[in-house]
Structure formats: C-alpha cells, structure tokens
Design a protein around this motif. Structure first.
Motif, PDB file in Angstrom:
ATOM      1  N   PHE A  40       0.831  -1.196   0.000  1.00  0.00           N
ATOM      2  CA  PHE A  40       0.000   0.000   0.000  1.00  0.00           C
ATOM      3  C   PHE A  40       0.870   1.253   0.000  1.00  0.00           C
ATOM      4  N   LYS A  41       1.839   1.305   0.915  1.00  0.00           N
ATOM      5  CA  LYS A  41       2.707   2.479   1.015  1.00  0.00           C
ATOM      6  C   LYS A  41       3.474   2.730  -0.280  1.00  0.00           C
ATOM      7  N   ARG A  42       4.018   1.684  -0.864  1.00  0.00           N
ATOM      8  CA  ARG A  42       4.782   1.821  -2.108  1.00  0.00           C
ATOM      9  C   ARG A  42       3.909   2.373  -3.227  1.00  0.00           C
ATOM     10  N   ILE A  43       2.745   1.786  -3.412  1.00  0.00           N
ATOM     11  CA  ILE A  43       1.866   2.200  -4.502  1.00  0.00           C
ATOM     12  C   ILE A  43       1.252   3.570  -4.214  1.00  0.00           C
ATOM     13  N   ALA A  44       0.849   3.826  -2.953  1.00  0.00           N
ATOM     14  CA  ALA A  44       0.252   5.115  -2.593  1.00  0.00           C
ATOM     15  C   ALA A  44       1.226   6.264  -2.832  1.00  0.00           C
ATOM     16  N   GLU A  45       2.491   6.066  -2.461  1.00  0.00           N
ATOM     17  CA  GLU A  45       3.492   7.114  -2.683  1.00  0.00           C
ATOM     18  C   GLU A  45       3.669   7.379  -4.174  1.00  0.00           C
ATOM     19  N   LYS A  46       3.763   6.328  -4.951  1.00  0.00           N
ATOM     20  CA  LYS A  46       3.963   6.478  -6.391  1.00  0.00           C
ATOM     21  C   LYS A  46       2.770   7.193  -7.034  1.00  0.00           C
ATOM     22  N   ARG A  47       1.565   6.763  -6.712  1.00  0.00           N
ATOM     23  CA  ARG A  47       0.367   7.362  -7.311  1.00  0.00           C
ATOM     24  C   ARG A  47       0.152   8.790  -6.840  1.00  0.00           C
ATOM     25  N   THR A  48       0.387   9.052  -5.553  1.00  0.00           N
ATOM     26  CA  THR A  48       0.211  10.405  -5.023  1.00  0.00           C
ATOM     27  C   THR A  48       1.203  11.362  -5.667  1.00  0.00           C
ATOM     28  N   ASN A  49       2.455  10.955  -5.800  1.00  0.00           N
ATOM     29  CA  ASN A  49       3.448  11.810  -6.447  1.00  0.00           C
ATOM     30  C   ASN A  49       3.101  12.068  -7.912  1.00  0.00           C
ATOM     31  N   LYS A  50       2.542  11.070  -8.572  1.00  0.00           N
ATOM     32  CA  LYS A  50       2.114  11.236  -9.969  1.00  0.00           C
ATOM     33  C   LYS A  50       0.982  12.260 -10.064  1.00  0.00           C
ATOM     34  N   ILE A  51       0.035  12.190  -9.142  1.00  0.00           N
ATOM     35  CA  ILE A  51      -1.078  13.140  -9.118  1.00  0.00           C
ATOM     36  C   ILE A  51      -0.574  14.552  -8.833  1.00  0.00           C
ATOM     37  N   ILE A  52       0.339  14.691  -7.879  1.00  0.00           N
ATOM     38  CA  ILE A  52       0.904  16.001  -7.556  1.00  0.00           C
ATOM     39  C   ILE A  52       1.585  16.594  -8.780  1.00  0.00           C
ATOM     40  N   LYS A  53       2.365  15.813  -9.481  1.00  0.00           N
ATOM     41  CA  LYS A  53       3.053  16.286 -10.684  1.00  0.00           C
ATOM     42  C   LYS A  53       2.034  16.712 -11.741  1.00  0.00           C
TER      43      LYS A  53
END
Length: 75
Positions: free
Chosen positions: A9-22
């Motif tokens: 969860f943490k790995r995927i959440a960080e990746k997806r959240t950073n993608k959304i922020i960008k």
C-alpha cells in the motif's frame, strides 16, 4: 522477502500520489495567459471536477463507497 499488504500500500500510494501532484503542477502551467486563453467559468469547472473527485476518493477510504465513473470535459 515478500512484501506485505501495508508495505505494498505504502509503495503504490506514494507512487500514485506523487504522480497526481506532478499532474496538478502541470495543470497549473495552464495559468500562463501568454500561452493559453480561458475564462473564470472554465477555471470553476476544472476545480469543481477536481474537488468532486477528491471527495469521492476520500469517501471510498472512509465510507467504503463504490468508485464513481466521472469524466471531465469543458464545453
């Protein structure tokens, strides 16, 4: 060693959240009036759509509601 559900969860959440922020940062680039033309109505539609989707996403975590199928389009 295999990844547990929390680590996954943490790995995927960080990746997806950073993608959304960008992507939001890229959306902000559209504010350049030397390159783009827009009106207040367009801006309101964009942010209404974003806020609606954020609320729906949060509800999925908190209330375990179903995913909504919303597609954004400017008229």
């Amino acid at each position: 060693m295999t990844e547990n559900e929390t680590e996954r969860f943490k790995r995927i959440a960080e990746k997806r959240t950073n993608k959304i922020i960008k992507t939001i940062q890229l959306l902000g680039n559209l504010s350049n009036t030397a390159t783009y033309r827009y009106n207040d109505k367009d801006i309101e539609k964009i942010f209404l759509a974003l806020n609606t989707e954020i609320k729906a996403c949060r509800a999925r975590f908190v209330e375990k509601t179903e995913k909504a199928n919303n597609e954004f389009k400017l008229d």
